[in-house]
Structure formats: C-alpha cells, structure tokens
Enzyme design. Structure first.
Site, mmCIF file in Angstrom:
data_model
loop_
_atom_site.group_PDB
_atom_site.id
_atom_site.type_symbol
_atom_site.label_atom_id
_atom_site.label_comp_id
_atom_site.label_asym_id
_atom_site.label_seq_id
_atom_site.Cartn_x
_atom_site.Cartn_y
_atom_site.Cartn_z
ATOM 1 N N ASP A 19 0.677 -1.123 -0.051
ATOM 2 C CA ASP A 19 0.104 0.167 -0.054
ATOM 3 C C ASP A 19 0.998 1.298 0.063
ATOM 4 O OD1 ASP A 19 -2.280 1.798 0.779
ATOM 5 O OD2 ASP A 19 -1.328 1.697 2.663
ATOM 6 N N ASP A 21 0.026 5.203 1.036
ATOM 7 C CA ASP A 21 -0.113 5.943 1.974
ATOM 8 C C ASP A 21 -0.363 5.393 3.561
ATOM 9 O OD1 ASP A 21 -0.168 8.119 0.163
ATOM 10 O OD2 ASP A 21 -2.328 8.143 0.115
ATOM 11 N N TYR A 30 -5.327 13.458 2.217
ATOM 12 C CA TYR A 30 -5.088 13.463 0.631
ATOM 13 C C TYR A 30 -3.617 14.111 0.519
ATOM 14 C CZ TYR A 30 -9.745 12.029 0.125
ATOM 15 O OH TYR A 30 -10.822 11.248 0.395
ATOM 16 N N ASN A 62 -5.064 3.266 -3.618
ATOM 17 C CA ASN A 62 -6.390 3.992 -3.978
ATOM 18 C C ASN A 62 -6.151 5.411 -3.913
ATOM 19 O OD1 ASN A 62 -7.774 1.675 -3.971
ATOM 20 N ND2 ASN A 62 -8.910 1.915 -1.961
ATOM 21 N N GLN A 63 -6.584 6.113 -5.098
ATOM 22 C CA GLN A 63 -6.251 7.644 -4.842
ATOM 23 C C GLN A 63 -7.496 8.471 -5.401
ATOM 24 O OE1 GLN A 63 -3.905 9.375 -3.565
ATOM 25 N NE2 GLN A 63 -2.672 7.361 -3.196
ATOM 26 N N CYS A 100 -5.869 3.051 -8.225
ATOM 27 C CA CYS A 100 -7.375 3.213 -8.606
ATOM 28 C C CYS A 100 -7.629 4.662 -8.424
ATOM 29 C CB CYS A 100 -8.006 2.362 -7.765
ATOM 30 S SG CYS A 100 -9.977 2.777 -7.833
ATOM 31 N N CYS A 115 -15.815 0.550 -9.450
ATOM 32 C CA CYS A 115 -14.791 -0.406 -10.306
ATOM 33 C C CYS A 115 -14.527 -1.580 -9.634
ATOM 34 C CB CYS A 115 -13.622 0.852 -10.419
ATOM 35 S SG CYS A 115 -12.770 0.800 -8.904
ATOM 36 N N CYS A 117 -11.253 -2.180 -9.122
ATOM 37 C CA CYS A 117 -9.901 -2.067 -8.916
ATOM 38 C C CYS A 117 -9.601 -1.197 -7.604
ATOM 39 C CB CYS A 117 -8.956 -1.617 -9.881
ATOM 40 S SG CYS A 117 -9.573 0.175 -10.458
ATOM 41 N N ARG A 118 -10.935 -0.634 -6.726
ATOM 42 C CA ARG A 118 -10.637 -0.110 -5.696
ATOM 43 C C ARG A 118 -10.448 -1.114 -4.503
ATOM 44 N NH1 ARG A 118 -11.148 4.737 -2.951
ATOM 45 N NH2 ARG A 118 -12.514 4.767 -1.234
HETATM 46 MG MG LIG Z 1 -2.709 3.154 3.522
HETATM 47 ZN ZN LIG Z 2 -10.768 1.575 -9.493
#
Ligand SMILES: [Mg+2]
Ligand SMILES: [Zn+2]
Length: 208
Positions: A19, A21, A30, A62-63, A100, A115, A117-118
C-alpha cells in the site's frame, strides 16, 4: 497440457504488494501537494532488501482524491516521480505501480465508476499479476488498513498489517471473531520485510 500449465505456474513469481499512504509515506490525508509526501523511516532500505532478494515490489494504491477533484493527475504524477526519486536515493526501486483513481460518487465523471480495482477489491493485484507474471497465492500484501488485508485475502495472498499510518486504529477490526486476520502485525515496513524474508528463507529451505 497439464504439464504446460504447471510449467507456467512455476515461472510465475511471488510479489510483495505494498500500500502507499501510511505504509510507504506518512499518513497526511490526501497528498495534494508535493510537500505532503514524506517517506516513512526505513522504507527505502526495506524496499532495497526486497530488490536484493529478487522479489518484485508492486505498489497498489487507491487515489480517490482524483475522483473527488482534490488534485489533478499531474500532481499524482509529480508525487510518484518524487517517490521514485526518494527511493532511488536509498538504492531502491519499484517493479510496478498500480493506481485506482475511481470512486462511485466522483465529481469528475471520468472517474465515476463502481470499479473492480478500488481496494479492498482485487483488480489492481490481478492486473499486476497478468502484466508482470506474478503468483498471487504466493504473494504478500502489506498495508495499514483493514481494506488492504481484505484485498490480500481476496486473492489468497499472505497479508501483513503495519502499525504506521492508520494501522494502530485498524487493529480493532482484527479482534477475535473477525474472519480476516493478518498473518503478521509489524511495527513498520522494515519489520514486515524482515518477517517476509525469514518466511521466504524457510520456504526455500523446505523445497530444496
Ligand atoms: Mg494506507
Ligand atoms: Zn478503480
């Protein structure tokens, strides 16, 4: 036919999925500015150790800040260039980076998607496996959120929780009675990598 299948399976490599963050860089909400991206202590060296052991290192992140319009794609690219630069200074490199950008309620309709992919969905890991020739069942997923553990479990990988980022808070989700448990809880990425390398060493010794 079966022989060819087995041959292919043997060639697939286990990977270490990380992962971003809270696992690689400090949890700062963010990351909408370069100044908010700080590698956690020991991360460069930990990834370098994986590189030295020929274990592919793949970041899966995940972004949804993209979907929410908190930052543009150009900022995400700049943050990732900075991540690669800081890792290179420590002699470390990534073998893959999968993002993602989606969210079902995205402001930007390009990213408005329920989606696959998240995380905790496994789409990013599956895409990486296809493109890089990885054996997901022999791979590891390291993250600071329960969703990372669920993501690892979804593909049969070995999951580790790090206590950096949200890790200490998310410990509450893995109490007794929870179906999904990490194989190991590590203080930080360096400790997680130490555990993985020892486990890989034992596994290699067994198969020799
Ligand atoms: Mg994290
Ligand atoms: Zn995604």
């Amino acid at each position: 036919m079966a022989g060819r299948q087995e041959e292919r399976q043997r060639r697939l490599r286990p990977a270490i999925f990380l992962d971003r963050d809270g696992t690689i860089n400090e949890q700062m909400g963010y990351i909408n500015h370069l100044s908010r991206f700080h590698l956690l202590p020991g991360v460069g060296e930990a990834i370098r150790r994986l590189n030295e052991h020929d274990l592919p290192v793949v970041v899966v992140t995940n972004q949804s800040g993209l979907a929410r319009g908190y930052f543009p794609e150009s900022l995400l690219d700049a943050v990732h260039a900075e991540m690669h630069r800081l890792l290179a200074l420590a002699g470390a490199r990534l073998d893959g980076l999968y993002v993602c950008p989606h969210h079902p309620e995205a402001k930007d309709e390009r990213y408005r998607l329920n989606c696959s992919c998240r995380k905790p969905k496994a789409g990013l890991l599956e895409q990486a496996a296809r493109e890089l020739g990885l054996d997901l069942a022999r791979s590891y997923m390291v993250g600071d959120r329960w969703s990372d553990l669920r993501c690892g479990a979804a593909v049969g990988a070995t999951s580790l929780l790090v206590l950096t980022g949200y890790g200490r808070g998310d410990l509450c989700y893995i109490g007794p009675g929870q179906a999904i448990q990490p194989a190991h809880v590590a203080e930080d990425l360096a400790a997680a990598v130490q555990w993985i390398l020892e486990r890989e060493r034992r596994r290699t010794a067994q198969t020799m």
